[in-house]
Design an enzyme around this catalytic site. Structure first.
Site, PDB file in Angstrom:
ATOM      1  N   ASP A  95      30.996  63.245  72.538  1.00 41.60           N
ATOM      2  CA  ASP A  95      30.998  62.405  71.696  1.00 41.60           C
ATOM      3  C   ASP A  95      29.313  62.604  71.810  1.00 41.60           C
ATOM      4  OD1 ASP A  95      31.791  60.947  69.754  1.00 41.60           O
ATOM      5  OD2 ASP A  95      33.097  60.044  71.334  1.00 41.60           O
ATOM      6  N   ARG A 114      33.486  56.406  79.532  1.00 42.56           N
ATOM      7  CA  ARG A 114      34.343  57.087  78.152  1.00 42.56           C
ATOM      8  C   ARG A 114      34.265  58.289  77.424  1.00 42.56           C
ATOM      9  NH1 ARG A 114      32.660  52.698  77.433  1.00 42.56           N
ATOM     10  NH2 ARG A 114      30.918  52.747  75.754  1.00 42.56           N
ATOM     11  N   ASN A 115      33.068  58.188  77.880  1.00 45.55           N
ATOM     12  CA  ASN A 115      32.297  59.834  76.729  1.00 45.55           C
ATOM     13  C   ASN A 115      32.059  60.970  78.036  1.00 45.55           C
ATOM     14  OD1 ASN A 115      32.700  58.728  74.352  1.00 45.55           O
ATOM     15  ND2 ASN A 115      30.484  57.701  74.858  1.00 45.55           N
ATOM     16  N   ASP A 119      25.214  56.364  73.552  1.00 50.27           N
ATOM     17  CA  ASP A 119      26.674  55.947  73.800  1.00 50.27           C
ATOM     18  C   ASP A 119      27.030  56.812  75.073  1.00 50.27           C
ATOM     19  OD1 ASP A 119      28.768  54.381  73.683  1.00 50.27           O
ATOM     20  OD2 ASP A 119      30.114  55.383  72.119  1.00 50.27           O
TER      21      ASP A 119
END
Length: 445
Positions: A329, A315-316, A311
């Site tokens: 994350d 955003r991570n 992922d």
């Protein structure tokens, strides 16, 4: 005794109290966590930083043991006292020989979906039905709990409406207590040292809070659902094995209201918001290349441990106080390629073969890294602008690739497109990508 040969960055647990430090030494209590900074002044000593007080000084190696990484162990349970669906009589048989405060929790056979707390007191077994209402659990309609972990924690400290305090969990055959294991290995933190501040993020699994742990600024992810908390135990196990300057470090966990995962606070938020709010006048191309390299080095470390992120997206990626990008994350990070629920996949970042056949690999992480590079050099724009998720799926499969962001250096765009080769084997490794980015950074400095 053989000399321990620990390197800087190793986390250690104090084996005993050391409360009267001599000049240059630091004081600590048994169970405190210290991070080694380097070799000490004298033989057998280290220079270390106390994880909670931040104090630095000399420590004797013989007073320390290394903080163990946790192995991913399916037998490790946050709820070893939960026996699943068994009848009342089976529970009574399991609670023999009876002793006061011996207990287990089972799922009710007669009332599916409800639970029963079975506890021994003066040679008898009491069965308390746990009713599920308005997303809360209760025995007496006075005390309400988010989950079973919470309920057991409460009745271990307060008798409330039940016959006796819960003193001794009857473990289900084959399960081990995660709490005991976390405590022994030095990853269980002390709830009383934690102060929670404001919410800084909301995930689908729970909220993330800013806070302070023993004077250090931290981020706390709170997972209330016990099933999800159990799944996150794996993420936590993965994180205890990883130490790298470009991965958000885990400080430890607290078992209270489910599971609290405590990490270092990255004060500058996620990379997308960081770039969007500052824009191209405030952030130079050199800084963008540094971010790209930070993420690449973190991913190279995961690659060397044969771990996948799955992922990887702006955003991570979080930015620290001193402007270093770190990967967070590891929620989907797994060893090897396991099946994932397709509806949750971030389509715009996921490689075509992973969307199609769920084939996840380091090469599919490399694809996502290419999209992340595009996000960085477009100062945080949403990839595939103006296209729907389904359009992206279709067009990418037919060979469509994004154009370079405005003013993106040609060499950087060619790195992006190399990550988007249809054939996974043709994509570069993170090791190769790092070499290319380092070259690029030299050209710009």
């Amino acid at each position: 005794m053989a000399m321990k040969n620990w390197t800087a960055g190793t986390q250690c647990v104090a084996k005993k109290d050391h409360c009267k430090p001599k000049d240059g030494e630091i004081s600590y209590h048994k169970g405190d966590i210290l991070t080694l900074v380097g070799p000490g002044m004298r033989k057998g000593e280290y220079t270390a930083r106390h994880n909670t007080t931040g104090e630095e000084g000399q420590v004797s190696g013989s007073n320390l043991r290394e903080r163990e990484a946790l192995r991913i162990d399916p037998k490790l349970s946050l709820m070893p006292w939960f026996h699943g669906k068994i009848a009342g009589q089976q529970a009574v048989d399991k609670l023999k020989p009876t002793e006061d405060g011996l207990f287990l929790v089972r799922e009710s056979v007669r009332h599916p979906g409800d639970f029963v707390l079975c506890v021994c007191f003066s040679q008898k077994v009491f069965h308390y039905r746990v009713i599920y209402q308005d997303n809360k659990l209760t025995i007496d309609n006075m005390q309400f709990f988010d989950n079973l972990i919470d309920m057991i924690e409460f009745y271990s400290r307060n008798r409330g409406a039940i016959a006796t305090l819960l003193l001794k969990p009857k473990k289900k055959e084959g399960l081990k207590s995660a709490e005991t294991k976390l405590l022994k290995s030095g990853w269980l933190l002390d709830l009383s040292k934690l102060t929670l501040g404001e919410i800084i993020g909301e995930g689908e699994f729970g909220a993330v809070f800013a806070g302070e742990y023993a004077g250090q600024r931290v981020a706390v992810k709170i997972i209330k659902c016990d099933v999800t908390a159990q799944a996150f135990l794996e993420e936590t196990s993965v994180m205890t094995n990883l130490h790298h300057k470009n991965l958000v470090p885990l400080l430890g966990v607290i078992l209270h209201n489910g599971l609290h995962i405590v990490t270092e606070l990255m004060t500058k938020g996620n990379l997308v918001n960081f770039l969007r709010s500052r824009g191209r006048f405030a952030v130079s191309v050199i800084q963008l290349l540094r971010f790209a390299l930070d993420v690449c080095e973190g991913m190279e470390h995961l690659e060397s441990k044969k771990l996948l992120h799955r992922d990887l997206a702006g955003r991570n990626i979080l930015v620290s106080e001193d402007g270093v990008a770190k990967i967070s994350d590891f929620g989907l990070a797994r060893v090897g390629s396991m099946a994932v629920d397709n509806s949750k996949l971030p389509v715009k970042w996921t490689a075509p073969e992973a969307l199609k056949n769920k084939k996840f690999s380091t090469q599919s992480d490399v694809w996502s890294y290419g999209v992340l590079l595009w996000e960085i050099f477009s100062y945080g724009r949403q990839p595939y602008p103006k296209m729907t998720v389904n359009e992206v799926k279709e067009c990418v499969e037919k060979g469509y690739r994004m154009d370079p962001p405005d003013e993106c250096p040609a060499d950087v765009y060619s790195i992006m497109t190399s990550c988007w080769q249809t054939e996974p084997k043709k994509r570069p490794s993170f090791h190769k990508l790092r070499e290319r980015l380092e070259k690029e950074l030299k050209l710009h400095t």
